[in-house]
Design an enzyme around this catalytic site. Sequence first.
Site, short mmCIF file in Angstrom:
data_model
loop_
_atom_site.label_atom_id
_atom_site.label_comp_id
_atom_site.label_asym_id
_atom_site.label_seq_id
_atom_site.Cartn_x
_atom_site.Cartn_y
_atom_site.Cartn_z
N TYR A 201 23.48 -61.03 -3.88
CA TYR A 201 22.83 -59.65 -4.09
C TYR A 201 23.76 -59.08 -4.75
O TYR A 201 23.71 -58.21 -5.43
CB TYR A 201 22.39 -59.27 -2.48
CG TYR A 201 21.76 -58.09 -2.55
CD1 TYR A 201 20.57 -57.82 -2.97
CD2 TYR A 201 22.53 -56.97 -2.24
CE1 TYR A 201 19.70 -56.46 -3.00
CE2 TYR A 201 21.98 -55.75 -2.29
CZ TYR A 201 20.60 -55.49 -2.51
OH TYR A 201 20.13 -54.19 -2.48
N SER B 291 22.95 -50.22 -5.93
CA SER B 291 23.29 -50.30 -4.58
C SER B 291 24.72 -50.27 -4.44
O SER B 291 25.55 -50.42 -5.37
CB SER B 291 23.04 -51.79 -4.31
OG SER B 291 23.31 -51.92 -2.88
P1 NAD Z 1 11.33 -52.73 -0.09
O1 NAD Z 1 11.04 -54.14 0.26
O2 NAD Z 1 10.77 -51.49 0.90
O3 NAD Z 1 10.31 -52.34 -1.43
C1 NAD Z 1 10.63 -53.26 -2.61
C2 NAD Z 1 9.29 -53.35 -3.20
O4 NAD Z 1 9.39 -54.47 -4.40
C3 NAD Z 1 8.19 -53.84 -2.29
O5 NAD Z 1 6.89 -53.08 -2.55
C4 NAD Z 1 7.79 -55.22 -3.02
O6 NAD Z 1 6.61 -55.52 -2.90
C5 NAD Z 1 8.20 -55.06 -4.43
N1 NAD Z 1 8.40 -56.18 -5.01
C6 NAD Z 1 9.39 -57.43 -4.55
N2 NAD Z 1 9.47 -58.27 -5.45
C7 NAD Z 1 8.70 -58.06 -6.53
C8 NAD Z 1 8.10 -58.60 -7.52
N3 NAD Z 1 8.66 -59.75 -7.93
N4 NAD Z 1 7.13 -58.02 -8.25
C9 NAD Z 1 6.68 -57.00 -8.29
N5 NAD Z 1 7.06 -56.22 -7.00
C10 NAD Z 1 7.93 -56.92 -6.10
O7 NAD Z 1 12.68 -52.56 -0.36
P2 NAD Z 1 13.68 -51.39 -0.60
O8 NAD Z 1 14.74 -51.23 0.07
O9 NAD Z 1 12.84 -50.05 -0.99
O10 NAD Z 1 14.27 -51.84 -2.16
C11 NAD Z 1 13.98 -51.04 -3.40
C12 NAD Z 1 15.25 -51.26 -4.19
O11 NAD Z 1 16.36 -50.57 -3.59
C13 NAD Z 1 15.53 -52.73 -4.46
O12 NAD Z 1 16.19 -52.74 -5.79
C14 NAD Z 1 17.10 -52.86 -3.55
O13 NAD Z 1 17.70 -53.91 -3.93
C15 NAD Z 1 17.41 -51.55 -3.48
N6 NAD Z 1 18.21 -50.99 -2.34
C16 NAD Z 1 17.80 -51.16 -0.97
C17 NAD Z 1 18.82 -50.96 -0.07
C18 NAD Z 1 18.33 -50.98 1.29
O14 NAD Z 1 19.39 -50.89 1.99
N7 NAD Z 1 17.11 -51.02 1.57
C19 NAD Z 1 19.99 -50.42 -0.51
C20 NAD Z 1 20.41 -50.14 -1.75
C21 NAD Z 1 19.55 -50.64 -2.74
#
Ligand code: NAD
Length: 260
Positions: A156, A143
């Site tokens: 985070y 991130s």
């Molecule tokens: P999201 O919530 O849409 O997707 C996350 C997925 O992970 C979900 O399907 C959830 O069910 C699954 N998950 C969560 N905990 C779990 C566990 N203990 N075991 C198995 N599955 C689990 O969120 P996203 O934004 O797509 O996040 C994905 C990655 O992107 C993360 O690592 C997040 O930190 C990173 N990220 C997100 C953003 C943002 O602004 N959305 C920015 C930078 C990085």
Amino acid sequence: MELLSGKSVYLTGGASGIGKAVTETFIQEGAFVTVLDKSAAGLGQLKQEFGDRVLCIEGDVTVYEDHVHAVEAAVEATGKLDVFVANAGVFDGFAKFSEVTPEAMSDAYDLLFTINVKGYFNGAKASAEELKKTNGNMIFTVSGAGFYPDGGGVWYTASKHAQIGLMRQLAFELAPDIRVNAVGPGGTLTALNVIGPLKPFVKAVDPDTKAKSIKSRNPLRIAMTSEDHVGAYLLLASDQSRAITGEVISSDGGLAVRGL
Ligand code: NAD
């Protein structure tokens, strides 16, 4: 030409958001994807959309045996493993250090670090042996919060810095057999969850306000969606990046050039 033709990929958190978009693109580019996620409903939807190109496994990234099971299932389905994408994660909702009680901070640490950091380690450990056989690669979703403050609260931000440290150490230890890299998305419109212990300390934000905030905080003025990041994953997963390891591709609308 399909960039991932015949590749076998294991990805965590593919039922939603960035992981789902990466799964879709990888399948379009010829890969077979094994997805581990805790959301049965999300996995059901994924199966409906991608049929026999995806293997859906319900499980928890904090449980090492769930990764072992997923890797075994991927190898049984395809005979090998080429790519591991560590992506499942949770958020702290920008909870403020000065406003959260020590008890809630302690619970939040245990939950968030176990999912975001140990979850990545578990997947890397469970897949390394198979990746070594194919000279494969790992990709970690990190991130902008892995480099800069104000992309989350303390836990985070610390967890994203830790993921980058883990990625670099693994790139060092696993060379020359396995490449290990990361993609660093900026704020993106997804359903990323705020963990339970911190919910009482953060304000819920509606999607419009969130989009405006994301747009105003990066130089390219993009309210990023999951699809905006898939090109970086595709490059790192493919043989087009055979000389790249230990790197983060930032896909964040230019956070490094925000200026003073
Ligand atoms: P999201 O919530 O849409 O997707 C996350 C997925 O992970 C979900 O399907 C959830 O069910 C699954 N998950 C969560 N905990 C779990 C566990 N203990 N075991 C198995 N599955 C689990 O969120 P996203 O934004 O797509 O996040 C994905 C990655 O992107 C993360 O690592 C997040 O930190 C990173 N990220 C997100 C953003 C943002 O602004 N959305 C920015 C930078 C990085």
